[in-house]
Design a protein around this motif. Structure first.
Motif, PDB file in Angstrom:
ATOM      1  N   ALA A  77       4.050  -3.722  10.308  1.00 60.77           N
ATOM      2  CA  ALA A  77       5.195  -2.359  10.415  1.00 60.77           C
ATOM      3  C   ALA A  77       4.676  -1.257   9.998  1.00 60.77           C
ATOM      4  N   GLU A  78       3.918  -1.237   8.905  1.00 60.61           N
ATOM      5  CA  GLU A  78       3.319   0.270   8.360  1.00 60.61           C
ATOM      6  C   GLU A  78       2.364   0.492   9.111  1.00 60.61           C
ATOM      7  N   ALA A  79       1.465  -0.384   9.586  1.00 57.81           N
ATOM      8  CA  ALA A  79       0.185   0.059  10.211  1.00 57.81           C
ATOM      9  C   ALA A  79       0.612   0.531  11.568  1.00 57.81           C
ATOM     10  N   ARG A  80       1.544   0.016  12.429  1.00 58.34           N
ATOM     11  CA  ARG A  80       1.916   0.721  13.353  1.00 58.34           C
ATOM     12  C   ARG A  80       2.592   1.933  13.530  1.00 58.34           C
ATOM     13  N   ALA A  81       3.331   2.116  12.335  1.00 58.94           N
ATOM     14  CA  ALA A  81       4.050   3.348  12.128  1.00 58.94           C
ATOM     15  C   ALA A  81       3.187   4.543  11.839  1.00 58.94           C
ATOM     16  N   ARG A  82       2.107   4.211  10.904  1.00 59.07           N
ATOM     17  CA  ARG A  82       1.106   5.160  10.525  1.00 59.07           C
ATOM     18  C   ARG A  82       0.380   5.451  11.898  1.00 59.07           C
TER      19      ARG A  82
END
Length: 136
Positions: A77-82
């Protein structure tokens, strides 16, 4: 016989015109640059919301199949949002993901055009959005 003294008002109209010109330039600067800042604030809010939704879509399918419970994979989730925000040019990005929610924040600056005349160079803007995984 004494002469009545008259006030010398030469140049009064010029001072008034200069003052009004400066005032009108400042007001025009607030309209142009303030409008640009509001537009940028709306854009960053939309982008942050899109990043939070993209992060919340990073669900753990294996966990869902085994436990019939929808959870977010925090690292993905963090990777996608970034990735979403980086692709739109943001550099000051904060992402906090748990198994239930994804919270995304971003900051940016908007350069002024007309308010430079009075020494106001930029507006700082920021936005935060939170999304949670769900089945539609």
């Amino acid at each position: 016989m004494t002469r009545a003294r008259t006030r010398d008002e030469r140049g009064a109209a010029s001072a008034f015109i200069v003052g009004m010109t400066i005032t009108m330039l400042v007001v025009a600067g607030l309209v142009v640059d303030g409008g640009g800042a509001l537009n940028a604030k709306s854009t960053i809010a939309d982008d942050v919301e899109a990043a939070a939704v993209a992060g919340a879509q990073a669900t753990d399918e294996l966990h869902y199949r085994q436990h019939d419970e929808l959870v977010v994979n925090p690292a993905e989730a963090e990777a996608r949002a970034r990735e979403v925000l980086a692709s739109r040019g943001y550099t000051d990005i904060r992402v906090y993901a748990t198994e239930t929610t994804v919270t995304v924040s971003a900051r940016d600056t908007v350069a002024t055009k007309m308010l430079l005349l009075i020494g106001f160079n930029e507006f700082d803007i920021d936005a935060t959005a939170t999304a949670e995984a769900g089945v539609l």
